[in-house]
Design a protein around this motif. Structure first.
Motif, PDB file in Angstrom:
ATOM      1  N   CYS A   1      46.235  30.602  42.561  1.00 52.54           N
ATOM      2  CA  CYS A   1      46.282  30.232  43.834  1.00 52.54           C
ATOM      3  C   CYS A   1      45.438  29.135  44.121  1.00 52.54           C
ATOM      4  O   CYS A   1      44.055  29.497  44.070  1.00 52.54           O
ATOM      5  CB  CYS A   1      46.445  31.050  44.849  1.00 52.54           C
ATOM      6  SG  CYS A   1      47.420  32.362  44.433  1.00 52.54           S
TER       7      CYS A   1
ATOM      8  N   CYS B   1      42.258  29.842  46.639  1.00 51.36           N
ATOM      9  CA  CYS B   1      41.686  31.125  46.798  1.00 51.36           C
ATOM     10  C   CYS B   1      40.496  31.021  45.477  1.00 51.36           C
ATOM     11  O   CYS B   1      40.373  30.486  44.765  1.00 51.36           O
ATOM     12  CB  CYS B   1      42.818  32.090  45.998  1.00 51.36           C
ATOM     13  SG  CYS B   1      41.973  33.864  45.791  1.00 51.36           S
TER      14      CYS B   1
ATOM     15  N   ASN C   1      39.299  33.499  44.178  1.00 54.48           N
ATOM     16  CA  ASN C   1      39.433  34.561  42.920  1.00 54.48           C
ATOM     17  C   ASN C   1      40.356  33.824  41.974  1.00 54.48           C
ATOM     18  O   ASN C   1      40.585  34.337  40.710  1.00 54.48           O
ATOM     19  CB  ASN C   1      39.912  35.662  43.240  1.00 54.48           C
ATOM     20  CG  ASN C   1      38.918  36.370  44.164  1.00 54.48           C
ATOM     21  OD1 ASN C   1      37.606  36.173  44.117  1.00 54.48           O
ATOM     22  ND2 ASN C   1      39.570  37.059  45.166  1.00 54.48           N
TER      23      ASN C   1
ATOM     24  N   ALA D   1      43.113  41.373  43.654  1.00 54.76           N
ATOM     25  CA  ALA D   1      43.748  40.246  42.957  1.00 54.76           C
ATOM     26  C   ALA D   1      44.697  40.969  41.699  1.00 54.76           C
ATOM     27  O   ALA D   1      44.811  42.158  41.635  1.00 54.76           O
ATOM     28  CB  ALA D   1      42.598  39.820  42.177  1.00 54.76           C
TER      29      ALA D   1
HETATM   30  S1  SF4 Z   1      43.636  36.829  44.244  1.00 49.80           S
HETATM   31 FE1  SF4 Z   1      44.811  35.706  42.844  1.00 49.80          FE
HETATM   32  S2  SF4 Z   1      46.942  36.320  43.523  1.00 49.80           S
HETATM   33 FE2  SF4 Z   1      45.452  36.436  45.391  1.00 49.80          FE
HETATM   34  S3  SF4 Z   1      45.501  34.563  46.295  1.00 49.80           S
HETATM   35 FE3  SF4 Z   1      43.792  34.789  44.747  1.00 49.80          FE
HETATM   36  S4  SF4 Z   1      44.534  33.608  42.913  1.00 49.80           S
HETATM   37 FE4  SF4 Z   1      46.161  34.145  44.340  1.00 49.80          FE
END
Ligand code: SF4
Lengths: 475, 260
Positions: free
Chosen positions: A112, A115, A117, A154
């Motif tokens: 994403c 984000c 992560n 995640a």
């Molecule tokens: S942790 Fe993974 S699924 Fe959640 S917003 Fe971030 S990238 Fe997307």
């Protein structure tokens, strides 16, 4: 042989079970790096201790704003939840800390754009062992640092795989540790119905984050997520919650099922949606899926991507604040979302708050007489809130109000003066003309405190539980 | 002019006995004071009240019939407050209560009611705050210990909460200013007076758990949204002293103030 690359999520999954048992490491906080490259292709893996994991996984969790611990009543051998919720601390950004907000892992298969992560970011990754996290939660709870756990994660491997492990953690907490504190469990989009069913049994609150309000934005920034995968679980959870409530009314022994309901979060300012679209969605969520709260989170730029605002973009704090205000009007002031917008203004007024803005568009409804107007009319007066209106209605039963009485009752007339009459007399310092009044109200430009909060009020009886949680600065 | 001064022993029961005596005599007192804090005045006529549980119970029964439960709660909370002349304020409130009966709390613009509401509210707010801000530390023998310093005497209002929260733990909360200690030993909490209490050694794990918590606390704030003013508004500095997560900051700031 191929050496795993830095930042490769699989690397960390494989080394999971290399972790030393929690009991041994806790007493040795050495300084160790997460991992470092040594020469060509060699990868030295330091095994992380709890403190380091903690840093990484709390860091990643903080952009989820919800921290409410209210709405549930529960008691167990260790702990209980209080209906109104309790704040335990306030971090230096002024937000309440009520729950231990943490990710189970920040290893993610998705990408994403907004984000930290996301798969393509090169950041240290970590994963908690269930026991580690459970021990910490229990310890923090006993020391009265927190009201409970907010477990998010995640996505590792598949949504179901992730969800299963998260459920395992809360199951052990509730079962073996007899934990009666608050648990907010994040639901991963795309989780299967079987797991949803189980999740609600252990959690007080469940939430699926929508993040981006439209399918279009989702496709642009979170290509791995689909709207139906988000809304589907929400609807399913709602059905379960509703049917369990009905069942519990008949049989007292039926266990609670997510008694604090559902919430969700929307990111503001990362995509071009208007406030009208956002509030429309919120209202639909409140009415059709019976959500308890929708949180709005001003987008904090963490990544550079062509589809996103630049890293230097200011965080739209004021807009977020206005959205919260509008949200309150819908939930507690009997407003319909459509009343807050007109054809030409799909955005909320940044200069004056949504209630004042509505009042100024409807001069025919004002001024109202303090001694006669009913509660529903009073709460629509700018400057008079739920508490003020309640006080007025109460005191009116024993005496008719004069302007001095209002002052004594601590009802601020600064803004209300233009919209009320007291015993038929208008007390505003300028005549009742919307343009001029607007001038007077507008200087309120400082990005006001989000969720600015009068403390828990013991005057409000009827709606106490509902309102209490929002009154004391809790998210 | 002679003023009648009623002295009571400083307990809630004592105060209620005093109010009951005054109510029976039907005359306005000059003042009601706890014994310890009375300063003699020239025209004072002193009446010392002997605390009488039976009389208090009778008086409470009457009050319960006349007033609503909420008004009684207000009275108790104001009694716990450290505001000056609270006894006379309570007397006036109760007096008004006998006239207005159940409608007492509707008179929000009346000074007598307002004073009680304002101060009861302050005490409630602090009690609610302390339910969150109490920080237990683990001692070597496994007991949990929490020191607090509050503006008002909120200990009686919070112990029930903690005994429900940690029913199977042994803990005690120490009100340092008032030299009181609430002890919960697996059953129900009780409050005792203490003179000098020296905190025993903390447990071996304690320092490390504190460190993790402090680290969490530092990390959870979003730097771009820093708003220390808001933080202080919710969590005033006077409470920082015993907050595990603020200890470091508190000590640092005190140090720079004295050694610039
Ligand atoms: S942790 Fe993974 S699924 Fe959640 S917003 Fe971030 S990238 Fe997307």
């Amino acid at each position: 042989m191929e050496y795993p690359q830095e930042g490769d999520p699989d690397l960390f999954q494989n080394f999971q079970f290399w972790d030393r048992p929690y009991g041994q490491i806790v007493s040795q906080f050495g300084s160790s790096k997460t991992f470092a490259k040594n020469g060509e292709g060699f990868c030295i893996l330091y095994i992380m201790n709890t403190l380091e994991k903690f840093k990484i996984l709390a860091e990643s969790a903080k952009y989820d704003v919800s921290c409410s611990s209210s709405g549930a009543k529960r008691k167990n051998k260790l702990g209980m939840t209080v209906l109104g919720g309790i704040c335990h601390s306030w971090s230096s950004d002024g937000r309440c800390i009520s729950l231990l907000k943490i990710l189970m892992t920040n290893v993610c298969i998705y990408d994403c754009a907004y984000c930290v992560n996301r798969r393509s970011n090169d950041i240290p990754r970590a994963t908690f062992e269930p026991r580690e996290l459970i021990d910490l939660t229990v310890d923090f709870y006993e020391k009265n640092y927190i009201e409970g756990l907010f477990l998010s994660s995640a996505v590792i491997k598949t949504p179901d795989y992730t969800m299963e492990r998260m459920i395992e953690i809360v199951r052990q907490l509730r079962g073996r540790r007899q934990f009666g504190g608050y648990i907010h469990l994040k639901i991963i989009p795309g989780t299967s119905p079987r797991l949803l069913e189980i999740a609600g049994r252990y959690a007080d609150r469940v939430s699926v984050n929508i993040e981006l309000p439209t399918q279009k934005s989702l496709a642009l920034l979170a290509p791995d997520k689909k709207m139906p995968e988000i809304i589907g679980p929400m609807k399913r959870l709602d059905t379960s919650i509703r049917s369990m409530i009905a069942l519990r009314k008949k049989h007292k022994k039926v266990p609670a099922y997510a008694p604090a309901g559902q919430s969700t979060q929307l990111i503001i300012g990362a995509t071009p949606e208007t406030d009208l679209e956002i509030m429309g969605l919120s209202q639909w969520l409140y009415q059709s899926i019976h959500l308890k709260r929708v949180y709005y989170s001003a987008y904090v730029p963490v990544n550079t991507t062509k589809n996103l605002p630049a890293l230097t973009t200011a965080i739209p704090l004021l807009r977020e604040h206005r959205l919260y205000q509008a949200d309150w009007l819908i939930r507690f002031y009997g407003f319909d979302g459509r009343e807050l917008f007109t054809k030409n203004t799909p955005h909320l007024d940044l200069e004056v708050d949504p209630k004042a803005s509505w009042a100024l568009r409807h001069p025919e409804k004002f001024p109202v007489e303090i001694n006669r107007a009913d509660y529903e009319t009073l709460i629509r007066v700018p400057g008079i809130g739920v508490q003020g209106a309640y006080k007025i209605v109460l005191t009116r039963q024993v005496k008719s109000l004069r302007i001095e009485d209002l002052k004594k009752m601590r009802i601020s007339l600064k803004r209300a003066q233009y919209f009320i009459t007291v015993k038929g007399k208008y007390h505003g310092d300028i005549p009742f003309t919307p343009e001029d009044i607007r001038e007077r109200l507008a200087p309120e430009k400082r990005p006001a405190l989000q969720n600015s909060s009068p403390q828990l009020n013991f005057f409000i009886q009827g709606k106490k539980e509902e309102i209490a949680s929002v009154l004391h600065g809790e998210f | 002019m002679e003023r009648k001064i009623y002295l009571y022993d400083g307990t809630y029961t004592g105060l209620l006995t005093a109010l009951s005596v005054i109510e029976k005599k039907r005359e306005k007192p000059g003042n009601i004071c706890p014994k310890g804090s009375y300063r003699p005045g020239l025209f004072d006529k002193i009446i010392t009240i002997t605390t009488d549980p039976a009389e208090t119970a009778d008086f409470l029964n009457t009050l319960e019939k006349v007033l609503v439960r909420r008004s009684l709660d207000h009275i108790f909370r104001v009694f716990l407050s450290s505001v000056q002349h609270k006894e006379m304020a309570i007397y006036r409130y109760v007096r008004l209560g006998f006239e207005t009966q159940k409608k007492l709390d509707y008179f929000l613009s009346d000074e007598r009611v307002k004073f009680i509401h304002d101060h009861a509210r302050k005490v409630s707010v602090e009690a609610h705050r302390m339910r969150g801000l109490v920080r237990f530390r683990e001692l070597q023998d496994g007991w949990l210990y929490a020191p607090i310093e509050t503006d008002h005497y909120v200990l009686p209002l919070i112990i029930r909460h903690f005994s429900q929260r940690l029913p199977q733990k042994q803990w005690f909360i120490h009100d340092i200013k008032r030299k009181k200690i609430a002890i919960h030993n697996l059953t129900y909490p009780r409050i005792f007076d203490v003179k000098n209490y020296r905190v025993p050694e903390l447990s071996f794990k304690e320092a490390e758990h504190q460190k993790i918590w402090q680290e969490y606390f530092k990390n959870i704030a979003i730097k771009d949204r820093k708003n220390v003013r808001l933080q202080r508004q919710f969590m005033p500095k006077r409470y920082w002293k015993y907050l595990t997560e603020m200890e470091v900051i508190h000590n640092e700031e005190t140090c720079t103030r004295y050694h610039p």
